[in-house]
Design an enzyme around this catalytic site. Sequence first.
Site, PDB file in Angstrom:
ATOM      1  N   CYS A  72     -16.748   0.010  26.324  1.00 40.87           N
ATOM      2  CA  CYS A  72     -15.518  -0.737  26.016  1.00 40.87           C
ATOM      3  C   CYS A  72     -14.677  -0.824  27.290  1.00 40.87           C
ATOM      4  O   CYS A  72     -14.095  -1.865  27.620  1.00 40.87           O
ATOM      5  CB  CYS A  72     -14.709  -0.053  24.932  1.00 40.87           C
ATOM      6  SG  CYS A  72     -15.614   0.382  23.435  1.00 40.87           S
ATOM      7  N   CYS A  75     -14.863  -3.634  30.165  1.00 35.80           N
ATOM      8  CA  CYS A  75     -14.106  -4.890  30.097  1.00 35.80           C
ATOM      9  C   CYS A  75     -12.616  -4.669  29.833  1.00 35.80           C
ATOM     10  O   CYS A  75     -11.787  -5.404  30.340  1.00 35.80           O
ATOM     11  CB  CYS A  75     -14.681  -5.790  29.012  1.00 35.80           C
ATOM     12  SG  CYS A  75     -16.382  -6.268  29.329  1.00 35.80           S
ATOM     13  N   CYS A 173      -1.658  -2.980  -8.911  1.00 38.13           N
ATOM     14  CA  CYS A 173      -1.116  -2.219  -7.777  1.00 38.13           C
ATOM     15  C   CYS A 173       0.412  -2.235  -7.842  1.00 38.13           C
ATOM     16  O   CYS A 173       1.075  -1.227  -7.586  1.00 38.13           O
ATOM     17  CB  CYS A 173      -1.558  -2.838  -6.455  1.00 38.13           C
ATOM     18  SG  CYS A 173      -3.289  -3.323  -6.335  1.00 38.13           S
ATOM     19  N   CYS A 176       2.523   0.349  -9.962  1.00 32.44           N
ATOM     20  CA  CYS A 176       2.895   1.623  -9.345  1.00 32.44           C
ATOM     21  C   CYS A 176       3.749   1.424  -8.095  1.00 32.44           C
ATOM     22  O   CYS A 176       4.793   2.036  -7.949  1.00 32.44           O
ATOM     23  CB  CYS A 176       1.637   2.421  -8.983  1.00 32.44           C
ATOM     24  SG  CYS A 176       0.910   3.231 -10.435  1.00 32.44           S
ATOM     25  N   CYS A 218      -7.312   4.186  -5.058  1.00 34.30           N
ATOM     26  CA  CYS A 218      -6.352   3.714  -6.065  1.00 34.30           C
ATOM     27  C   CYS A 218      -7.068   2.951  -7.174  1.00 34.30           C
ATOM     28  O   CYS A 218      -6.744   3.110  -8.345  1.00 34.30           O
ATOM     29  CB  CYS A 218      -5.274   2.841  -5.417  1.00 34.30           C
ATOM     30  SG  CYS A 218      -4.053   3.809  -4.495  1.00 34.30           S
TER      31      CYS A 218
HETATM   32  C1  HEC Z   1      -1.390   4.647 -11.101  1.00 32.88           C
HETATM   33  C2  HEC Z   1      -0.591   4.363  -9.969  1.00 32.88           C
HETATM   34  C3  HEC Z   1      -1.268   3.617  -8.816  1.00 32.88           C
HETATM   35  C4  HEC Z   1      -1.810   2.361  -8.834  1.00 32.88           C
HETATM   36  C5  HEC Z   1      -1.969   1.406 -10.010  1.00 32.88           C
HETATM   37  C6  HEC Z   1      -2.187   2.074  -7.478  1.00 32.88           C
HETATM   38  N1  HEC Z   1      -1.897   3.117  -6.674  1.00 32.88           N
HETATM   39 FE1  HEC Z   1      -1.915   3.118  -4.652  1.00 32.88          FE
HETATM   40  N2  HEC Z   1      -1.274   5.045  -4.639  1.00 32.88           N
HETATM   41  C7  HEC Z   1      -1.020   5.803  -5.741  1.00 32.88           C
HETATM   42  C8  HEC Z   1      -0.663   7.158  -5.343  1.00 32.88           C
HETATM   43  C9  HEC Z   1      -0.323   8.305  -6.266  1.00 32.88           C
HETATM   44  C10 HEC Z   1      -0.727   7.167  -3.940  1.00 32.88           C
HETATM   45  C11 HEC Z   1      -0.404   8.329  -2.996  1.00 32.88           C
HETATM   46  C12 HEC Z   1       1.105   8.488  -2.894  1.00 32.88           C
HETATM   47  C13 HEC Z   1       1.753   7.183  -2.484  1.00 32.88           C
HETATM   48  O1  HEC Z   1       1.740   6.837  -1.295  1.00 32.88           O
HETATM   49  O2  HEC Z   1       2.208   6.456  -3.373  1.00 32.88           O
HETATM   50  C14 HEC Z   1      -1.060   5.807  -3.526  1.00 32.88           C
HETATM   51  C15 HEC Z   1      -1.119   5.397  -2.215  1.00 32.88           C
HETATM   52  C16 HEC Z   1      -1.408   4.107  -1.810  1.00 32.88           C
HETATM   53  C17 HEC Z   1      -1.365   3.642  -0.434  1.00 32.88           C
HETATM   54  C18 HEC Z   1      -0.995   4.469   0.796  1.00 32.88           C
HETATM   55  C19 HEC Z   1       0.496   4.441   1.076  1.00 32.88           C
HETATM   56  C20 HEC Z   1       0.836   5.198   2.340  1.00 32.88           C
HETATM   57  O3  HEC Z   1       2.018   5.200   2.743  1.00 32.88           O
HETATM   58  O4  HEC Z   1      -0.029   5.802   2.963  1.00 32.88           O
HETATM   59  C21 HEC Z   1      -1.758   2.334  -0.446  1.00 32.88           C
HETATM   60  C22 HEC Z   1      -1.921   1.426   0.757  1.00 32.88           C
HETATM   61  C23 HEC Z   1      -2.033   1.976  -1.813  1.00 32.88           C
HETATM   62  N3  HEC Z   1      -1.797   3.076  -2.610  1.00 32.88           N
HETATM   63  C24 HEC Z   1      -2.488   0.754  -2.221  1.00 32.88           C
HETATM   64  C25 HEC Z   1      -2.785   0.430  -3.562  1.00 32.88           C
HETATM   65  C26 HEC Z   1      -3.416  -0.787  -3.967  1.00 32.88           C
HETATM   66  C27 HEC Z   1      -3.859  -1.897  -3.026  1.00 32.88           C
HETATM   67  C28 HEC Z   1      -3.516  -0.751  -5.326  1.00 32.88           C
HETATM   68  C29 HEC Z   1      -4.148  -1.763  -6.251  1.00 32.88           C
HETATM   69  C30 HEC Z   1      -5.570  -1.958  -6.080  1.00 32.88           C
HETATM   70  C31 HEC Z   1      -2.930   0.507  -5.746  1.00 32.88           C
HETATM   71  N4  HEC Z   1      -2.532   1.209  -4.657  1.00 32.88           N
HETATM   72  C32 HEC Z   1      -2.781   0.893  -7.075  1.00 32.88           C
HETATM   73  C33 HEC Z   1      -0.991   5.370  -7.049  1.00 32.88           C
HETATM   74  C34 HEC Z   1      -1.358   4.094  -7.453  1.00 32.88           C
HETATM   75  C1  HEC Z   2     -18.374  -7.544  28.023  1.00 36.13           C
HETATM   76  C2  HEC Z   2     -16.925  -7.362  27.923  1.00 36.13           C
HETATM   77  C3  HEC Z   2     -16.400  -6.610  26.703  1.00 36.13           C
HETATM   78  C4  HEC Z   2     -16.805  -5.405  26.215  1.00 36.13           C
HETATM   79  C5  HEC Z   2     -17.915  -4.516  26.739  1.00 36.13           C
HETATM   80  C6  HEC Z   2     -15.934  -5.100  25.105  1.00 36.13           C
HETATM   81  N1  HEC Z   2     -15.044  -6.101  24.929  1.00 36.13           N
HETATM   82 FE1  HEC Z   2     -13.591  -6.170  23.505  1.00 36.13          FE
HETATM   83  N2  HEC Z   2     -13.078  -8.052  24.124  1.00 36.13           N
HETATM   84  C7  HEC Z   2     -13.597  -8.697  25.223  1.00 36.13           C
HETATM   85  C8  HEC Z   2     -12.926  -9.983  25.360  1.00 36.13           C
HETATM   86  C9  HEC Z   2     -13.223 -11.027  26.444  1.00 36.13           C
HETATM   87  C10 HEC Z   2     -11.983 -10.072  24.326  1.00 36.13           C
HETATM   88  C11 HEC Z   2     -11.011 -11.238  24.012  1.00 36.13           C
HETATM   89  C12 HEC Z   2     -11.714 -12.313  23.202  1.00 36.13           C
HETATM   90  C13 HEC Z   2     -11.924 -11.903  21.773  1.00 36.13           C
HETATM   91  O1  HEC Z   2     -10.955 -11.567  21.078  1.00 36.13           O
HETATM   92  O2  HEC Z   2     -13.097 -11.872  21.327  1.00 36.13           O
HETATM   93  C14 HEC Z   2     -12.104  -8.824  23.556  1.00 36.13           C
HETATM   94  C15 HEC Z   2     -11.325  -8.510  22.461  1.00 36.13           C
HETATM   95  C16 HEC Z   2     -11.292  -7.271  21.856  1.00 36.13           C
HETATM   96  C17 HEC Z   2     -10.360  -6.905  20.813  1.00 36.13           C
HETATM   97  C18 HEC Z   2      -9.288  -7.796  20.222  1.00 36.13           C
HETATM   98  C19 HEC Z   2      -8.061  -7.771  21.095  1.00 36.13           C
HETATM   99  C20 HEC Z   2      -6.945  -8.649  20.576  1.00 36.13           C
HETATM  100  O3  HEC Z   2      -6.018  -8.914  21.356  1.00 36.13           O
HETATM  101  O4  HEC Z   2      -6.975  -9.071  19.406  1.00 36.13           O
HETATM  102  C21 HEC Z   2     -10.632  -5.610  20.485  1.00 36.13           C
HETATM  103  C22 HEC Z   2      -9.892  -4.777  19.442  1.00 36.13           C
HETATM  104  C23 HEC Z   2     -11.732  -5.173  21.308  1.00 36.13           C
HETATM  105  N3  HEC Z   2     -12.109  -6.213  22.134  1.00 36.13           N
HETATM  106  C24 HEC Z   2     -12.302  -3.922  21.230  1.00 36.13           C
HETATM  107  C25 HEC Z   2     -13.421  -3.563  21.963  1.00 36.13           C
HETATM  108  C26 HEC Z   2     -14.111  -2.305  21.784  1.00 36.13           C
HETATM  109  C27 HEC Z   2     -13.705  -1.212  20.792  1.00 36.13           C
HETATM  110  C28 HEC Z   2     -15.169  -2.319  22.649  1.00 36.13           C
HETATM  111  C29 HEC Z   2     -16.232  -1.242  22.804  1.00 36.13           C
HETATM  112  C30 HEC Z   2     -16.956  -0.894  21.596  1.00 36.13           C
HETATM  113  C31 HEC Z   2     -15.132  -3.573  23.367  1.00 36.13           C
HETATM  114  N4  HEC Z   2     -14.060  -4.291  22.918  1.00 36.13           N
HETATM  115  C32 HEC Z   2     -16.029  -3.956  24.345  1.00 36.13           C
HETATM  116  C33 HEC Z   2     -14.578  -8.225  26.060  1.00 36.13           C
HETATM  117  C34 HEC Z   2     -15.284  -7.051  25.885  1.00 36.13           C
END
Ligand code: HEC
Ligand code: HEC
Length: 257
Positions: A72, A75, A173, A176, A218
């Site tokens: 990585c 580049c 989602c 909650c 979740c």
């Molecule tokens: C029954 C209640 C419930 C439902 C429905 C639910 N979640 Fe959660 N979710 C939780 C609990 C409990 C946690 C851990 C504590 C918190 O961050 O709320 C959590 C945490 C999360 C977090 C992390 C928040 C953080 O700050 O790290 C995300 C993202 C999330 N839920 C997305 C979703 C999504 C997308 C859905 C629907 C597919 C969903 N949840 C449905 C209960 C729920």
């Molecule tokens: C041969 C050159 C090359 C190598 C090796 C390479 N990259 Fe890249 N990478 C690029 C170029 C050029 C771009 C910009 C064009 C694009 O988004 O595809 C890019 C874009 C990215 C982006 C998006 C940046 C943005 O601004 O959105 C990420 C994340 C990234 N590279 C991660 C990696 C990681 C992790 C590795 C190693 C596993 C890696 N690259 C290896 C050339 C390289």
Amino acid sequence: MMKPLLILVGFLSGAVAAWAGPPDGPPVSGYQMMTPETQQLQDDDFLNPAMFLVDRGITLWGREWTQGGATCQSCHSDIASDMAGVAARYPRIDPVSGQMVSLEGKIISEIAGRLGAPAPDYESEDLLALTALIGFQSRGMPMNVAVTPDSGPWIAKGKEIFETRRGQLNLSCANCHQDHWGEKLRGDTLSQGHINAFPVYRLTWSDFGSRQRMFTWCMESIRSEPYAYGSEEFLAMETYLAVRGAGLPIETPGVRR
Ligand code: HEC
Ligand code: HEC
């Protein structure tokens, strides 16, 4: 598992499904819902268990992915400047492929497409580590996903999924994370469900996890079949949640209860 679910149903009976827009007022990070002890664990880089991922990511950044091939670093020489702010604007429409892509999806395509190495699996340590390392370069920066004609349909789709009741508990989602945030649910205080801290170390899991692992957890907790990692549904969900939480500072690598 049954007992907590029964408590859940009791807790949420009478919850109203109606929800029209983003949370009232500016978005509130899940950090605000944590105990001071857990907050301190995230704040202290020496104690934060998720810093392991960042360290591991630094090693991977300089590693050859194919024998004698590029790293990585070859580049992207200066990660701090090259990747600053990058995580804050994902998911986005990739300027090269024209496709909507999450940060994980972009890293997979760099490894598999550009470097010709095997694609890492979702939730693999390699992918979590590189995602955490790149996310860390945006720590403190506001989430800033662009709302454009191209991303609009993804945001709308994610919102629809967020508000749709599902599973044996028939909850959305939003039930909650919109209607009941700030309230106690077993040991947790329900947050607004933002994604600004991921990947995180989650104490409940004793493990690291991505945004999509959290969605999976979740969905399973309401007894609903989760979407697949990397699916369009999860990508839409990430895009919507990024916009819903716009302005929240990136906390990567986060710690959650
Ligand atoms: C029954 C209640 C419930 C439902 C429905 C639910 N979640 Fe959660 N979710 C939780 C609990 C409990 C946690 C851990 C504590 C918190 O961050 O709320 C959590 C945490 C999360 C977090 C992390 C928040 C953080 O700050 O790290 C995300 C993202 C999330 N839920 C997305 C979703 C999504 C997308 C859905 C629907 C597919 C969903 N949840 C449905 C209960 C729920
Ligand atoms: C041969 C050159 C090359 C190598 C090796 C390479 N990259 Fe890249 N990478 C690029 C170029 C050029 C771009 C910009 C064009 C694009 O988004 O595809 C890019 C874009 C990215 C982006 C998006 C940046 C943005 O601004 O959105 C990420 C994340 C990234 N590279 C991660 C990696 C990681 C992790 C590795 C190693 C596993 C890696 N690259 C290896 C050339 C390289």
